[in-house]
Design a protein around this motif. Structure first.
Motif, PDB file in Angstrom:
ATOM      1  N   VAL A 114      77.419  13.745  26.726  1.00 11.69           N
ATOM      2  CA  VAL A 114      78.632  14.390  27.235  1.00 11.69           C
ATOM      3  C   VAL A 114      78.576  14.426  28.763  1.00 11.69           C
ATOM      4  O   VAL A 114      77.587  14.875  29.333  1.00 11.69           O
ATOM      5  CB  VAL A 114      78.760  15.835  26.693  1.00 11.69           C
ATOM      6  N   PRO A 115      79.593  13.938  29.463  1.00 11.76           N
ATOM      7  CA  PRO A 115      79.611  13.968  30.930  1.00 11.76           C
ATOM      8  C   PRO A 115      79.466  15.400  31.446  1.00 11.76           C
ATOM      9  O   PRO A 115      79.884  16.361  30.791  1.00 11.76           O
ATOM     10  CB  PRO A 115      80.983  13.389  31.291  1.00 11.76           C
ATOM     11  N   TRP A 117      80.898  17.276  33.860  1.00  9.43           N
ATOM     12  CA  TRP A 117      82.073  18.120  34.038  1.00  9.43           C
ATOM     13  C   TRP A 117      82.722  18.463  32.712  1.00  9.43           C
ATOM     14  O   TRP A 117      83.230  19.583  32.530  1.00  9.43           O
ATOM     15  CB  TRP A 117      83.084  17.454  34.973  1.00  9.43           C
ATOM     16  N   SER A 118      82.713  17.549  31.756  1.00  7.46           N
ATOM     17  CA  SER A 118      83.243  17.842  30.419  1.00  7.46           C
ATOM     18  C   SER A 118      82.378  18.879  29.720  1.00  7.46           C
ATOM     19  O   SER A 118      82.890  19.764  29.015  1.00  7.46           O
ATOM     20  CB  SER A 118      83.306  16.565  29.577  1.00  7.46           C
ATOM     21  N   MET A 119      81.059  18.759  29.898  1.00  9.29           N
ATOM     22  CA  MET A 119      80.139  19.724  29.311  1.00  9.29           C
ATOM     23  C   MET A 119      80.420  21.131  29.843  1.00  9.29           C
ATOM     24  O   MET A 119      80.488  22.100  29.093  1.00  9.29           O
ATOM     25  CB  MET A 119      78.695  19.330  29.625  1.00  9.29           C
ATOM     26  N   LYS A 121      83.230  22.256  31.271  1.00 12.06           N
ATOM     27  CA  LYS A 121      84.581  22.726  30.932  1.00 12.06           C
ATOM     28  C   LYS A 121      84.709  23.101  29.466  1.00 12.06           C
ATOM     29  O   LYS A 121      85.338  24.118  29.132  1.00 12.06           O
ATOM     30  CB  LYS A 121      85.609  21.640  31.288  1.00 12.06           C
ATOM     31  N   ASP A 122      84.151  22.310  28.572  1.00  8.65           N
ATOM     32  CA  ASP A 122      84.385  22.488  27.141  1.00  8.65           C
ATOM     33  C   ASP A 122      83.284  23.253  26.412  1.00  8.65           C
ATOM     34  O   ASP A 122      83.540  23.816  25.335  1.00  8.65           O
ATOM     35  CB  ASP A 122      84.560  21.117  26.471  1.00  8.65           C
TER      36      ASP A 122
END
Length: 205
Positions: A114-115, A117-119, A121-122
């Motif tokens: 998981v990238p 920033w995605s990690m 944010k989500d």
């Protein structure tokens, strides 16, 4: 004076939103690997936490227009000052919340590719926010109370309207005790709402 209540809440709410957004950005910079951003974020926080809020407000309202050649309304100056000040405190609150998230969450997200920033944010931020809800609510309550100092630059908040009523009638106790009671009731309502929201969030775990 009742109209002043809405002004007080508007300043607190808008400033809290600005502070939250800014706090998230600063906290991610602080825990990130880019040293210059981490240093700038720490420096920003130290400035707003290390100087009096009323001095920050005075600088924004009186000094900034001389630098930029554009007059700032008292209301806008209040929102800018409180929003930026809240951002400094919120960055530390959110950073502590992120650090409180189990390290296994970071490792699992990394293992799944998981990238970053995605990690954040989500996965990480939603968990961190649940952990820091009481601290965030306390910050909003603090903003609501401290917004009374905007009366020093002429914003017609609850405190300023109480002063105007007192001056017009040459009678200070009634309007000031009314504003005292209204602030207290506001804080109690916000405290109860915060606890209810916290309970609902805890049930959703």
């Amino acid at each position: 004076m009742i109209n002043g209540v809405w002004t007080t809440l508007e300043i607190a709410l808008v400033s809290a939103i600005i502070g939250f957004v800014l706090g998230v950005i600063l906290s991610l910079f602080k825990i990130g690997n880019i040293k210059i951003l981490a240093w700038l974020s720490d420096f920003y926080t130290s400035i707003f936490r290390g100087t009096p809020l009323i001095l920050q407000l005075t600088l924004v309202y009186f000094a900034t227009p001389q630098l930029i050649g554009y007059d700032i309304s008292a209301f806008l100056a209040a929102i800018i000052t409180f929003g930026f000040n809240s951002g400094a405190y919120m960055s530390e609150i959110i950073r502590s919340g992120i650090n409180a998230v189990d390290k296994g969450q970071f490792e699992a997200a990394g293992a799944l590719g998981v990238p970053y920033w995605s990690m954040m944010k989500d996965i990480i931020l939603p968990q961190a926010i649940k952990k820091i809800l009481p601290a965030m609510m306390n910050e909003f309550i603090t903003l609501t109370k401290e917004s009374a100092i905007v009366s020093t630059i002429g914003v017609l908040d609850l405190m300023r309207r109480a002063q105007v009523v007192a001056a017009e009638n040459s009678l200070y106790f009634p309007p000031l005790i009314v504003s005292f009671a209204v602030y207290y009731v506001l804080v109690m309502i916000l405290t109860i709402l915060g606890r209810l929201f916290e309970r609902r969030m805890s049930r959703s775990d």
